[in-house]
Design a protein around this motif. Sequence first.
Motif, short mmCIF file in Angstrom:
data_model
loop_
_atom_site.label_atom_id
_atom_site.label_comp_id
_atom_site.label_asym_id
_atom_site.label_seq_id
_atom_site.Cartn_x
_atom_site.Cartn_y
_atom_site.Cartn_z
N ARG A 77 0.94 -1.07 -0.30
CA ARG A 77 -0.23 0.51 -0.31
C ARG A 77 0.89 1.01 0.25
NH1 ARG A 77 -0.32 -2.01 4.74
NH2 ARG A 77 0.81 -0.17 7.36
N ARG A 78 0.39 2.67 -0.78
CA ARG A 78 0.86 3.98 -0.26
C ARG A 78 0.46 4.51 0.76
NH1 ARG A 78 2.52 7.33 -4.44
NH2 ARG A 78 1.25 6.25 -6.28
N GLU A 79 1.38 5.04 1.74
CA GLU A 79 0.81 6.49 2.52
C GLU A 79 1.75 7.02 2.51
OE1 GLU A 79 2.49 4.10 6.21
OE2 GLU A 79 1.04 2.95 6.87
N LYS A 80 1.39 8.89 2.51
CA LYS A 80 1.62 9.26 2.02
C LYS A 80 3.20 9.10 0.26
CE LYS A 80 1.41 11.44 6.88
NZ LYS A 80 2.36 12.27 6.88
N ASN A 81 4.60 9.14 0.61
CA ASN A 81 4.98 9.40 -0.47
C ASN A 81 5.75 7.99 0.03
OD1 ASN A 81 4.65 11.06 -2.24
ND2 ASN A 81 5.42 12.69 -1.06
N ASN A 82 5.15 6.78 0.77
CA ASN A 82 5.89 5.66 0.46
C ASN A 82 5.39 4.26 0.21
OD1 ASN A 82 7.49 7.68 2.84
ND2 ASN A 82 6.47 7.35 4.00
N LEU A 83 6.12 3.71 -0.27
CA LEU A 83 5.27 2.44 -0.16
C LEU A 83 6.02 1.43 0.78
CD1 LEU A 83 5.14 -0.33 -1.91
CD2 LEU A 83 7.04 0.26 -2.99
N VAL A 84 5.18 0.90 1.48
CA VAL A 84 4.78 0.41 2.36
C VAL A 84 4.34 -1.43 2.13
CG1 VAL A 84 3.64 -0.29 4.47
CG2 VAL A 84 3.96 1.68 3.63
N ILE A 85 5.75 -2.14 2.14
CA ILE A 85 5.41 -3.25 1.95
C ILE A 85 5.42 -4.31 3.19
CG2 ILE A 85 6.10 -5.66 0.36
CD1 ILE A 85 7.54 -3.18 -1.19
N GLU A 86 4.73 -5.27 3.50
CA GLU A 86 4.56 -6.85 4.33
C GLU A 86 4.43 -7.84 4.16
OE1 GLU A 86 1.31 -5.90 7.15
OE2 GLU A 86 2.01 -3.88 7.93
N VAL A 87 5.56 -9.14 4.63
CA VAL A 87 5.57 -9.94 4.53
C VAL A 87 5.11 -11.15 5.50
CG1 VAL A 87 6.30 -12.16 3.25
CG2 VAL A 87 6.28 -9.79 2.00
N ALA A 88 3.64 -11.34 5.75
CA ALA A 88 2.99 -12.64 7.30
C ALA A 88 3.17 -13.90 6.89
CB ALA A 88 2.15 -11.60 7.52
N ASP A 89 3.64 -14.25 7.42
CA ASP A 89 3.08 -15.96 6.92
C ASP A 89 3.13 -16.57 8.85
OD1 ASP A 89 5.50 -17.06 9.04
OD2 ASP A 89 6.38 -16.03 7.82
N ASN A 90 2.27 -17.83 9.37
CA ASN A 90 1.60 -17.99 9.85
C ASN A 90 2.60 -19.44 10.62
OD1 ASN A 90 0.87 -20.02 8.30
ND2 ASN A 90 -1.12 -19.67 8.98
N GLY A 91 3.80 -19.19 9.47
CA GLY A 91 5.08 -20.44 10.34
C GLY A 91 5.51 -20.66 11.71
N ARG A 92 7.15 -21.06 11.70
CA ARG A 92 7.18 -21.54 12.59
C ARG A 92 7.07 -20.59 13.96
NH1 ARG A 92 13.30 -24.45 11.22
NH2 ARG A 92 11.17 -24.55 9.30
N GLY A 93 7.66 -19.68 13.39
CA GLY A 93 7.69 -18.01 13.94
C GLY A 93 9.90 -17.87 14.85
N ILE A 94 9.60 -16.06 14.94
CA ILE A 94 11.21 -16.00 15.47
C ILE A 94 11.23 -15.70 17.20
CG2 ILE A 94 12.96 -14.74 15.10
CD1 ILE A 94 12.26 -13.93 12.00
N SER A 95 12.30 -16.38 18.11
CA SER A 95 12.26 -16.50 19.25
C SER A 95 12.65 -14.34 19.42
CB SER A 95 13.33 -16.54 19.81
OG SER A 95 14.40 -16.73 19.55
N ALA A 96 12.50 -14.22 20.68
CA ALA A 96 12.53 -12.67 21.09
C ALA A 96 14.28 -12.52 21.12
CB ALA A 96 12.35 -12.76 22.35
N GLU A 97 14.52 -12.87 21.14
CA GLU A 97 16.26 -13.09 21.35
C GLU A 97 17.11 -13.33 19.66
OE1 GLU A 97 20.31 -12.92 21.80
OE2 GLU A 97 18.18 -12.43 23.71
N SER A 103 8.08 -8.94 12.95
CA SER A 103 7.61 -9.00 14.66
C SER A 103 6.74 -10.53 14.27
CB SER A 103 6.11 -7.46 14.61
OG SER A 103 5.62 -7.46 13.40
N ASP A 104 5.56 -10.38 15.48
CA ASP A 104 5.22 -11.63 15.53
C ASP A 104 3.46 -11.39 14.83
OD1 ASP A 104 6.90 -13.15 17.00
OD2 ASP A 104 6.25 -12.24 19.01
N ASN A 105 3.56 -12.66 14.35
CA ASN A 105 2.06 -12.62 13.42
C ASN A 105 1.52 -13.12 14.71
OD1 ASN A 105 0.26 -11.96 11.85
ND2 ASN A 105 0.86 -14.24 10.55
#
Length: 458
Positions: A374-394, A438-440
């Motif tokens: 999507r477009r936010e003002k003059n910025n291009l915003v891209i999000e890639v989300a999955d519901n896989g194994r995830g990533i730990s906080a560390e 971030s976490d999904n």
Amino acid sequence: MSKTKINSKQYIKLFLLEAIGFLMIFSFVGSYIYFTYTRTVQRNADQILNSMVLRIQKSFRSGSKQLMIPGLVGQGQGSATVGGTPSASSPQEGSLLKSNVSGQDTIYYSKSGKIVNSYSLGLRIWTYENLYKKISGELNNIQTIKLSGSYFRVRLIKLKKPIVLIYGANTILGTAKYAAVVYNFDTERSNMDSFRSVLFWTLMFAGMFSLVVSWLVTLRVMRPILQSWKQQQEFVNNAAHELRTPLTIIQNKMEGLLRRPTSSVADVSENIVVSLSEVRRLNQLTSDMLTLARTGSNMTQLDPKMVDIENFIKEVIEPYSEIAASKKRKFAEEIDIKGKMVIDTRRVHQLIVILLDNALKYTEAKDLIKIKARREKNNLVIEVADNGRGISAEAKKHVFDRFYREEKSGNRSTGGTGLGLSIAKWIVNAFQGKISVSDNSPKGTIFKVVLPQLKLNK
């Protein structure tokens, strides 16, 4: 030599260079200030002397050979006369001889160096008795002479014609051949000494302060250097490890083929397939390493182009719907961005591919991968989300580090080298954008990228 010892030597060397540089600057500035101040003080005193000399020379321009001088202040000698006749110019000279209120005196000397006007000097005659002997150098030069613990600026001049000094009405004191103009310099020297002391302690404090600043600056400057050196060492070690593994696999497979020289291609096809797979991995690793090698220099620059952003993104992600289906993943897209934008299509394409490849590697069958744009003002915003194994906080703290993989065991089943997200981070930084992880919900990971619109090259 240990790494700690090398680092300490670098710290000390840089610290000494900065400290010496600061001290040289302070020394130069302090010397210049002191020299300028002392020269100004001496110049002011010399101006007073020169003005007195001019007044003396003006008094004798009439060509008179006699000068009546007053005695001590309060003895009733009211004026000076030339040749017994009141003179308009004489009072100026007489006033020079009456007192030493401002620290100034005019002393007349005979040809032999004897003081002629001792009556006008009073007790100061004992201070000046050895002055003539201490005057040295060229005539008319101003010099500093110490007499009876006091400092005087002195200028000795030769009178154009000998002058007879007369005291009272008929008392002839003698003939003056020279005149010494004297200025008491004690007050100025005291001020100069006080200024030198203040300046010295100020510079000492500044020097101590510069040492502290130098040490802090050294720590600040060396920190990124040491960090870069550490990253370089880690990069070399990890690169060597990543290269060694596929090379070892290829070597083993090739040696297996040599041990079976009469086998058909079908019989050894497994070895060939594995070797080709590792060769492809080496090619990808080499390409990624070359890309990362450019991140620390200006070798790679963005190439801005005006594109229809929606069509461009759809073209990039189109193959991934088929790839996801072949790997039994679900794939969804939500592209809601109209119009045109100025971007570097090659780098944005590379960025989206990295994020989608990463999502495919760390998801399993029936997991969902979704890309939003999507477009936010003059910025291009891209999000890639999955519901896989995830990533730990560390792991989130290091996920953009080079060669970082959360599987510390070195499991290579995902086929990754740990360089993809580092390259993604570099691309985003080149755009002066932002990338975050971030976490999904309920599980999985979301990578969000914000890329400012570029400016077209003119």
